[in-house]
Design a protein around this motif. Structure first.
Motif, PDB file in Angstrom:
ATOM      1  N   GLU A 114      -4.972  -7.420  -6.554  1.00 33.06           N
ATOM      2  CA  GLU A 114      -4.643  -8.809  -6.905  1.00 33.06           C
ATOM      3  C   GLU A 114      -3.140  -9.050  -6.812  1.00 33.06           C
ATOM      4  OE1 GLU A 114      -6.312 -10.151 -10.605  1.00 33.06           O
ATOM      5  OE2 GLU A 114      -8.294  -9.372 -10.078  1.00 33.06           O
ATOM      6  N   GLN A 115      -2.349  -8.092  -7.305  1.00 30.33           N
ATOM      7  CA  GLN A 115      -0.898  -8.231  -7.262  1.00 30.33           C
ATOM      8  C   GLN A 115      -0.399  -8.212  -5.813  1.00 30.33           C
ATOM      9  OE1 GLN A 115       1.765  -4.887  -8.252  1.00 30.33           O
ATOM     10  NE2 GLN A 115       2.650  -6.260  -9.811  1.00 30.33           N
TER      11      GLN A 115
ATOM     12  N   ALA B  11       0.826  -1.210   0.000  1.00 31.15           N
ATOM     13  CA  ALA B  11       0.000   0.000   0.000  1.00 31.15           C
ATOM     14  C   ALA B  11       0.859   1.258   0.000  1.00 31.15           C
ATOM     15  CB  ALA B  11      -0.932  -0.011   1.206  1.00 31.15           C
ATOM     16  N   GLU B  12       2.001   1.197   0.672  1.00 29.17           N
ATOM     17  CA  GLU B  12       2.897   2.351   0.725  1.00 29.17           C
ATOM     18  C   GLU B  12       3.743   2.503  -0.530  1.00 29.17           C
ATOM     19  OE1 GLU B  12       5.015   1.561   4.343  1.00 29.17           O
ATOM     20  OE2 GLU B  12       3.482   2.536   5.581  1.00 29.17           O
ATOM     21  N   HIS B  13       3.825   1.441  -1.335  1.00 32.55           N
ATOM     22  CA  HIS B  13       4.625   1.452  -2.567  1.00 32.55           C
ATOM     23  C   HIS B  13       3.783   0.920  -3.733  1.00 32.55           C
ATOM     24  CE1 HIS B  13       7.463   1.214   0.807  1.00 32.55           C
ATOM     25  NE2 HIS B  13       8.221   1.994   0.060  1.00 32.55           N
ATOM     26  N   PRO B  14       2.692   1.608  -4.056  1.00 36.09           N
ATOM     27  CA  PRO B  14       1.807   1.083  -5.106  1.00 36.09           C
ATOM     28  C   PRO B  14       2.431   1.194  -6.498  1.00 36.09           C
ATOM     29  CG  PRO B  14       1.105   3.266  -4.441  1.00 36.09           C
ATOM     30  CD  PRO B  14       2.229   2.880  -3.521  1.00 36.09           C
ATOM     31  N   ASP B  15       2.053   0.261  -7.337  1.00 34.56           N
ATOM     32  CA  ASP B  15       2.444   0.320  -8.746  1.00 34.56           C
ATOM     33  C   ASP B  15       1.386   1.171  -9.438  1.00 34.56           C
ATOM     34  OD1 ASP B  15       3.029  -0.023 -11.411  1.00 34.56           O
ATOM     35  OD2 ASP B  15       3.416  -2.172 -11.223  1.00 34.56           O
ATOM     36  N   ARG B  16       1.712   2.397  -9.716  1.00 35.30           N
ATOM     37  CA  ARG B  16       0.738   3.351 -10.232  1.00 35.30           C
ATOM     38  C   ARG B  16       0.269   3.025 -11.647  1.00 35.30           C
ATOM     39  NH1 ARG B  16       0.094   6.255  -5.974  1.00 35.30           N
ATOM     40  NH2 ARG B  16       1.837   7.123  -4.843  1.00 35.30           N
ATOM     41  N   ARG B  17       0.950   2.097 -12.312  1.00 32.93           N
ATOM     42  CA  ARG B  17       0.532   1.703 -13.660  1.00 32.93           C
ATOM     43  C   ARG B  17      -0.683   0.787 -13.623  1.00 32.93           C
ATOM     44  NH1 ARG B  17       5.900  -1.035 -15.268  1.00 32.93           N
ATOM     45  NH2 ARG B  17       5.594  -1.616 -13.113  1.00 32.93           N
TER      46      ARG B  17
END
Length: 89
Positions: A35-36, A21-27
């Motif tokens: 899911e990831q 949650a603190e390092h989301p993949d913004r793509r």
């Protein structure tokens, strides 16, 4: 499962999800991100449980019996292993 509460449902899964949650993949969209994150959390817990199994099962003085256990006496543990009972004490 060879890892107890911390690895299975408490500390490790919680911290893994907080990290994601603190390092989301913004793509990714929100559903794909979730899911990831869940998959990474599961993979981490599974890897730690597998390592714990290796540590428990490797010493010459121990044998891991996978099954359901119950106490049959003050010094005896009865393990149901795939339909067969095995006593250890």
């Amino acid at each position: 499962m060879y890892g107890g509460t911390c690895i299975t449902i408490a500390c490790v899964p919680t911290k893994a999800l907080v990290y994601q949650a603190e390092h989301p993949d913004r793509r990714l969209g929100e559903a794909a991100w979730f899911e990831q994150a869940a998959a990474k959390k599961t993979a981490l817990a599974e890897a730690m449980r597998a390592r714990n199994f290796e540590m428990f099962d490797s010493p010459e003085t121990s044998t891991v019996i996978t099954g359901r256990a119950r106490f049959a006496g003050p010094h005896t543990l009865l393990v149901t292993d795939a339909g067969a009972d095995r006593a250890a004490g």
